[in-house]
Design a protein around this motif. Structure first.
Motif, PDB file in Angstrom:
ATOM      1  N   SER A   1      -8.558   3.971 -16.287  1.00 27.18           N
ATOM      2  CA  SER A   1      -9.086   2.838 -16.440  1.00 27.18           C
ATOM      3  C   SER A   1      -8.267   1.814 -16.106  1.00 27.18           C
ATOM      4  O   SER A   1      -6.968   1.707 -16.162  1.00 27.18           O
ATOM      5  N   TRP A   2      -9.050   0.585 -16.093  1.00 28.35           N
ATOM      6  CA  TRP A   2      -8.086  -0.454 -15.595  1.00 28.35           C
ATOM      7  C   TRP A   2      -8.843  -1.748 -15.760  1.00 28.35           C
ATOM      8  O   TRP A   2     -10.219  -1.765 -16.043  1.00 28.35           O
ATOM      9  N   LYS A   3      -8.357  -3.023 -15.710  1.00 28.20           N
ATOM     10  CA  LYS A   3      -8.829  -4.206 -15.805  1.00 28.20           C
ATOM     11  C   LYS A   3      -8.956  -4.747 -14.402  1.00 28.20           C
ATOM     12  O   LYS A   3      -7.809  -4.693 -13.528  1.00 28.20           O
ATOM     13  N   GLY A   4     -10.199  -5.208 -13.843  1.00 32.06           N
ATOM     14  CA  GLY A   4     -10.381  -5.357 -12.553  1.00 32.06           C
ATOM     15  C   GLY A   4     -10.757  -6.902 -12.264  1.00 32.06           C
ATOM     16  O   GLY A   4     -11.145  -7.556 -13.372  1.00 32.06           O
ATOM     17  N   ARG A   5     -11.196  -7.314 -11.113  1.00 30.94           N
ATOM     18  CA  ARG A   5     -11.661  -8.392 -10.736  1.00 30.94           C
ATOM     19  C   ARG A   5     -12.892  -8.334  -9.898  1.00 30.94           C
ATOM     20  O   ARG A   5     -12.800  -7.721  -8.934  1.00 30.94           O
ATOM     21  N   ASP A   6     -14.023  -9.191 -10.403  1.00 31.76           N
ATOM     22  CA  ASP A   6     -15.144  -9.270  -9.510  1.00 31.76           C
ATOM     23  C   ASP A   6     -15.089 -10.084  -8.387  1.00 31.76           C
ATOM     24  O   ASP A   6     -15.809 -11.087  -8.129  1.00 31.76           O
ATOM     25  N   GLY A   7     -14.595  -9.660  -7.218  1.00 32.29           N
ATOM     26  CA  GLY A   7     -14.229 -10.452  -5.980  1.00 32.29           C
ATOM     27  C   GLY A   7     -15.848 -10.170  -5.187  1.00 32.29           C
ATOM     28  O   GLY A   7     -16.667  -9.569  -5.585  1.00 32.29           O
ATOM     29  N   TYR A   8     -15.915 -10.819  -3.990  1.00 32.77           N
ATOM     30  CA  TYR A   8     -17.073 -10.721  -3.403  1.00 32.77           C
ATOM     31  C   TYR A   8     -17.385  -9.355  -2.876  1.00 32.77           C
ATOM     32  O   TYR A   8     -18.592  -9.087  -2.379  1.00 32.77           O
ATOM     33  N   ASN A   9     -16.312  -8.449  -2.724  1.00 33.80           N
ATOM     34  CA  ASN A   9     -16.884  -7.140  -2.056  1.00 33.80           C
ATOM     35  C   ASN A   9     -17.057  -6.144  -3.205  1.00 33.80           C
ATOM     36  O   ASN A   9     -17.097  -4.855  -3.036  1.00 33.80           O
ATOM     37  N   VAL A  10     -16.986  -6.519  -4.350  1.00 33.10           N
ATOM     38  CA  VAL A  10     -17.107  -5.780  -5.699  1.00 33.10           C
ATOM     39  C   VAL A  10     -18.769  -5.477  -5.961  1.00 33.10           C
ATOM     40  O   VAL A  10     -19.273  -6.641  -6.280  1.00 33.10           O
TER      41      VAL A  10
ATOM     42  N   ASP B   1     -23.344  -3.011  -9.855  1.00 33.34           N
ATOM     43  CA  ASP B   1     -24.245  -2.162  -9.916  1.00 33.34           C
ATOM     44  C   ASP B   1     -23.857  -0.630  -9.706  1.00 33.34           C
ATOM     45  O   ASP B   1     -24.111   0.381 -10.136  1.00 33.34           O
ATOM     46  N   ALA B   2     -23.287  -0.793  -8.329  1.00 30.98           N
ATOM     47  CA  ALA B   2     -22.516   0.616  -7.840  1.00 30.98           C
ATOM     48  C   ALA B   2     -21.548   0.973  -8.806  1.00 30.98           C
ATOM     49  O   ALA B   2     -21.533   2.565  -9.057  1.00 30.98           O
ATOM     50  N   LEU B   3     -20.738   0.313  -9.439  1.00 35.28           N
ATOM     51  CA  LEU B   3     -19.772   0.771 -10.281  1.00 35.28           C
ATOM     52  C   LEU B   3     -20.379   1.344 -11.493  1.00 35.28           C
ATOM     53  O   LEU B   3     -19.914   2.350 -12.242  1.00 35.28           O
ATOM     54  N   ASN B   4     -21.469   0.492 -12.082  1.00 37.69           N
ATOM     55  CA  ASN B   4     -22.115   1.286 -13.477  1.00 37.69           C
ATOM     56  C   ASN B   4     -22.907   2.441 -13.065  1.00 37.69           C
ATOM     57  O   ASN B   4     -22.792   3.213 -14.112  1.00 37.69           O
ATOM     58  N   ALA B   5     -23.212   2.584 -11.921  1.00 43.08           N
ATOM     59  CA  ALA B   5     -24.044   3.824 -11.380  1.00 43.08           C
ATOM     60  C   ALA B   5     -22.989   5.105 -11.049  1.00 43.08           C
ATOM     61  O   ALA B   5     -23.545   6.276 -11.200  1.00 43.08           O
TER      62      ALA B   5
ATOM     63  N   ARG C   1     -10.809  13.704 -10.071  1.00 44.99           N
ATOM     64  CA  ARG C   1     -11.903  14.205  -9.089  1.00 44.99           C
ATOM     65  C   ARG C   1     -13.162  14.479  -9.887  1.00 44.99           C
ATOM     66  O   ARG C   1     -13.136  14.648 -11.068  1.00 44.99           O
ATOM     67  N   ASN C   2     -14.012  14.075  -9.314  1.00 52.28           N
ATOM     68  CA  ASN C   2     -15.637  14.386 -10.140  1.00 52.28           C
ATOM     69  C   ASN C   2     -15.682  13.476 -11.405  1.00 52.28           C
ATOM     70  O   ASN C   2     -16.214  13.863 -12.519  1.00 52.28           O
ATOM     71  N   MET C   3     -15.313  12.302 -11.063  1.00 54.48           N
ATOM     72  CA  MET C   3     -15.372  11.613 -12.197  1.00 54.48           C
ATOM     73  C   MET C   3     -16.596  10.612 -12.538  1.00 54.48           C
ATOM     74  O   MET C   3     -17.239  10.275 -11.563  1.00 54.48           O
ATOM     75  N   TRP C   4     -16.775  10.059 -13.740  1.00 54.14           N
ATOM     76  CA  TRP C   4     -17.908   9.255 -13.932  1.00 54.14           C
ATOM     77  C   TRP C   4     -17.428   8.018 -14.710  1.00 54.14           C
ATOM     78  O   TRP C   4     -16.694   8.294 -15.656  1.00 54.14           O
ATOM     79  N   ARG C   5     -18.251   6.804 -14.605  1.00 52.35           N
ATOM     80  CA  ARG C   5     -17.937   5.715 -15.451  1.00 52.35           C
ATOM     81  C   ARG C   5     -18.499   6.082 -16.823  1.00 52.35           C
ATOM     82  O   ARG C   5     -19.563   6.528 -16.965  1.00 52.35           O
ATOM     83  N   VAL C   6     -17.790   5.576 -17.746  1.00 54.38           N
ATOM     84  CA  VAL C   6     -18.145   5.768 -19.244  1.00 54.38           C
ATOM     85  C   VAL C   6     -18.209   4.490 -19.928  1.00 54.38           C
ATOM     86  O   VAL C   6     -17.702   3.513 -19.531  1.00 54.38           O
TER      87      VAL C   6
ATOM     88  N   GLY D   1     -13.245 -13.970 -14.041  1.00 48.28           N
ATOM     89  CA  GLY D   1     -14.017 -12.775 -13.125  1.00 48.28           C
ATOM     90  C   GLY D   1     -13.387 -11.384 -13.189  1.00 48.28           C
ATOM     91  O   GLY D   1     -13.655 -10.531 -12.642  1.00 48.28           O
ATOM     92  N   SER D   2     -12.846 -11.104 -14.465  1.00 48.66           N
ATOM     93  CA  SER D   2     -12.155  -9.895 -14.746  1.00 48.66           C
ATOM     94  C   SER D   2     -13.141  -8.888 -15.670  1.00 48.66           C
ATOM     95  O   SER D   2     -14.431  -9.384 -16.077  1.00 48.66           O
ATOM     96  N   PHE D   3     -13.077  -7.647 -15.428  1.00 50.30           N
ATOM     97  CA  PHE D   3     -13.877  -6.724 -16.274  1.00 50.30           C
ATOM     98  C   PHE D   3     -12.993  -5.737 -16.314  1.00 50.30           C
ATOM     99  O   PHE D   3     -11.866  -5.459 -15.797  1.00 50.30           O
ATOM    100  N   THR D   4     -13.345  -4.770 -17.466  1.00 47.19           N
ATOM    101  CA  THR D   4     -12.658  -3.662 -17.660  1.00 47.19           C
ATOM    102  C   THR D   4     -13.618  -2.466 -17.492  1.00 47.19           C
ATOM    103  O   THR D   4     -14.886  -2.484 -17.717  1.00 47.19           O
ATOM    104  N   ILE D   5     -13.391  -1.273 -16.725  1.00 48.12           N
ATOM    105  CA  ILE D   5     -13.912  -0.144 -16.430  1.00 48.12           C
ATOM    106  C   ILE D   5     -12.946   1.089 -16.781  1.00 48.12           C
ATOM    107  O   ILE D   5     -11.838   1.096 -16.695  1.00 48.12           O
TER     108      ILE D   5
END
Length: 123
Positions: free
Chosen positions: A58-67, A70-74, A93-98, A109-113
Motif C-alpha cells: 500500500s502507499w499514499k499516491g498523487r492523482d496526476g494527469y496520467n492517473v 477508475d482503472a485503479l478502483n477496478a 503478483r495476482n494482486m487486487w485493490r482492497v 491531490g493525494s489518495f491511499t491505495i
C-alpha cells in the motif's frame, strides 16, 4: 537508485503492471506468510495452528494527469513492484485493490491505495 548499505529508508518507487505511480508517503508492505495462533488446552500449551495469510502493498499516491482512478478502483490480477530506498524489490503478483473505492483529497491531490494478494515476496 544506488545501493548504499547504510541507506535504510527515504525514497521509494512503485509500478502497477509496469506503469509508474507517484508515492507521496507512507508506503508499506507485508510479505505473504502464515498467520499463527497458539493452541492451548486445560493441560497447557499444545502447539500452534497456521493459516495462509495474504501479502499486501500500500502507499499514499498523487492523482496526476496520467492517473486513472477508475482503472485503479477496478484493478485485479495486477503485478505491483515497490522499490524502497534500502535496495529491496517487493514484488506482488495476482494482486487486487482492497477496501473502499479510492477517495482523493483535493487539497493536495493525494489518495491511499492498498493491494492484497497471495504472492508477495522480497527480492
Amino acid at each position: 537508485m544506488a545501493n548504499d548499505p547504510n541507506r535504510i529508508a527515504g525514497t521509494a518507487s512503485v509500478t502497477i503492471d509496469g506503469q509508474s505511480f507517484t508515492i507521496v508517503g507512507e508506503g508499506t508492505y507485508r510479505l505473504s506468510a502464515e498467520h499463527r495462533e497458539t493452541l492451548k488446552g486445560q493441560t497447557g500449551v499444545e502447539g500452534f495452528s497456521a493459516m495462509p495469510m495474504e501479502g499486501k502493498i500500500s502507499w499514499k499516491g498523487r492523482d496526476g494527469y496520467n492517473v486513472d482512478i477508475d482503472a485503479l478502483n477496478a484493478a485485479t490480477n495486477a503485478t505491483i513492484v515497490l522499490s524502497p530506498a534500502n535496495g529491496k524489490s517487493i514484488i506482488g503478483r495476482n494482486m487486487w485493490r482492497v477496501g473502499d473505492p479510492i477517495e482523493v483529497n483535493t487539497e493536495d491531490g493525494s489518495f491511499t491505495i492498498q493491494f492484497d494478494g497471495p504472492d508477495v515476496i522480497a527480492a
